[in-house]
Design a protein around this motif. Structure first.
Motif, PDB file in Angstrom:
ATOM      1  N   SER B 121      -0.513  13.096 -13.311  1.00 49.44           N
ATOM      2  CA  SER B 121      -1.306  14.037 -12.526  1.00 49.44           C
ATOM      3  C   SER B 121      -0.492  15.290 -12.286  1.00 49.44           C
ATOM      4  N   VAL B 122      -1.199  16.319 -11.891  1.00 48.77           N
ATOM      5  CA  VAL B 122      -0.607  17.629 -11.701  1.00 48.77           C
ATOM      6  C   VAL B 122      -1.230  18.212 -10.444  1.00 48.77           C
ATOM      7  N   ALA B 123      -0.433  18.857  -9.609  1.00 47.32           N
ATOM      8  CA  ALA B 123      -1.015  19.376  -8.362  1.00 47.32           C
ATOM      9  C   ALA B 123      -0.221  20.558  -7.829  1.00 47.32           C
ATOM     10  N   TRP B 124      -0.946  21.439  -7.134  1.00 47.76           N
ATOM     11  CA  TRP B 124      -0.304  22.552  -6.449  1.00 47.76           C
ATOM     12  C   TRP B 124       0.085  22.090  -5.057  1.00 47.76           C
ATOM     13  N   ARG B 125       1.368  22.123  -4.743  1.00 52.30           N
ATOM     14  CA  ARG B 125       1.819  21.664  -3.423  1.00 52.30           C
ATOM     15  C   ARG B 125       2.466  22.808  -2.664  1.00 52.30           C
ATOM     16  N   PRO B 126       2.172  22.911  -1.366  1.00 51.09           N
ATOM     17  CA  PRO B 126       2.798  23.972  -0.557  1.00 51.09           C
ATOM     18  C   PRO B 126       4.311  23.793  -0.548  1.00 51.09           C
ATOM     19  N   VAL B 127       5.014  24.859  -0.724  1.00 54.37           N
ATOM     20  CA  VAL B 127       6.480  24.738  -0.787  1.00 54.37           C
ATOM     21  C   VAL B 127       7.074  24.348   0.560  1.00 54.37           C
TER      22      VAL B 127
END
Lengths: 228, 228
Positions: B121-127
């Motif tokens: 899976s691939v996801a945008w995560r808050p830094v």
DNA sequence: TCAAAAGTGTTGCAAATACACCCATGT
DNA sequence: ACATGGGTGTATTTGCAACACTTTTGA
């Protein structure tokens, strides 16, 4: 992911990893870089940056320090990673990915010891008039100089290029040599002193003219401060 | 010198070279980094930066572009080399030197296509709230964020994070999201417009409130300009 | 008519620049 | 005495920060 198993037999990626170091100093009002002439290899006889392969159990930083000519004496060279060059054809012998470092050194003499090194000769050359360099080292030096110029403006890294004690005039000459432009003496003085980075030593250095007060850096660790 | 013959048999340095890419975007007022969960390997199931081995005849830049998930669609990602990580023990499988890249992308949707990729899976995560990361990727992200913050201040690189046309309010929100602090609207506006980097489009974007003028960047090439 | 964002102008302060003068020394 | 660099002070400009008011739209 940083993949790839280690073993040579299994790995389809026979890239070698090397380090190249651009060591700078300022002598006679000129920014100079340390060049070495290789004894062997495809560029035998050419001038190049000192460097070589990274050992199996060695960090990149360690490799850079080790590859300095006359390495033992040069333990107090400031080293910082610059950029990694990995064009497939940059080394005629095969794929070599090279991690370039910038080095800064105060005392030029320390390094010139020719040593029974792997190099035929070693010399400090002005960055403004370089010979043809091996590999892509011309690009490395260009980038290194740009980084050096930029970084002097927002760090205290000059201390790496100066002896323990120095005069404000010497400090200014250093900046002028590296930045390549003249600075107003009075403004420079005020600016630098207001940063509180320097400690007045009380002592004074005599010369042909009015003696100048000596200073030392309060801290000889890299810090970011807006110098100019 | 960047030494070392190419052949695997002759080379005593079985280091593999990999690239890891920290791609950033801003969505919902939050700076986010693209993470991928590996299907296999010593860190299977962990979140990590996308990346992988560098091909034999491939430049580092090319490798970084190729390793992006859903690579084809992502050709207009801005990529810049960040730093090279080479601690001997950073990969449990053996020596892997990893060249880290920073990527910047305007449209978050483009990238999330899960794809029959190598990733589970691939996801945008808050830094600001990252999960535990594989390898030394936490350090990579830290460094990448620092570089991004710094570089927005003296380059026009924001354009990589914005669509073709945008309002000054959107531009400001972007800066605020990345820098993590509020900016004065009027000063920001004056500053940005005085740089002459933007071209007013004449058009206007409606919304629940007073419509805002649309702008576009005059040039969508990286330049150094003092923005803040 | 109200809320919420867009748009404009002014003013004060602080930092950078430009510049002029005196001082201490060796020759 | 003078040439040379060291040391200090001041006026001006410029850029930045803080701030208040009007405008335009949708609801």
């Amino acid at each position: 992911m940083s993949t790839a198993p280690g073993g040579c037999a299994e790995s389809p990626v026979p890239a070698a990893v090397a380090v190249d170091v651009a060591v700078f100093t300022v002598r006679a009002g000129t920014l100079r870089v340390l060049l070495a002439r290789a004894r062997s290899g495809p560029f035998a006889g050419w001038w190049a940056l000192p460097g070589g392969r990274v050992g199996e159990q060695e960090s990149l930083d360690d490799a850079a320090a080790r590859e300095l000519p006359a390495g033992a004496a040069a333990r107090d060279v400031y080293l910082e990673q610059l950029y990694t060059f990995g064009q497939p054809q940059r080394d005629p012998r095969g794929r070599v990915v090279s991690v370039a470092y910038v080095g800064l050194l105060a005392d030029p003499e320390r390094m010139t010891a020719p040593a029974a090194d792997k190099y035929a000769s070693v010399a400090w050359r002005p960055v403004s008039r370089l010979p043809r360099l091996a590999y892509d080292h011309a690009a490395v030096v260009r980038l290194a100089v740009a980084r050096l110029r930029a970084k002097l403006q927002y760090t205290n890294l000059v201390y790496t290029l100066l002896p323990r004690s120095f005069t404000l005039g010497e400090l200014q000459s250093l900046y002028e040599a590296i930045l390549g432009r003249a600075l107003d003496r009075r403004n420079f003085r005020r600016r630098v002193l207001s940063l509180e980075l320097l400690r007045p030593l009380g002592r004074v250095r005599g010369g042909p003219h009015r003696p100048a007060a000596l200073y030392a850096f309060r801290s000889r660790r890299p810090m970011t401060v807006s110098v100019l």
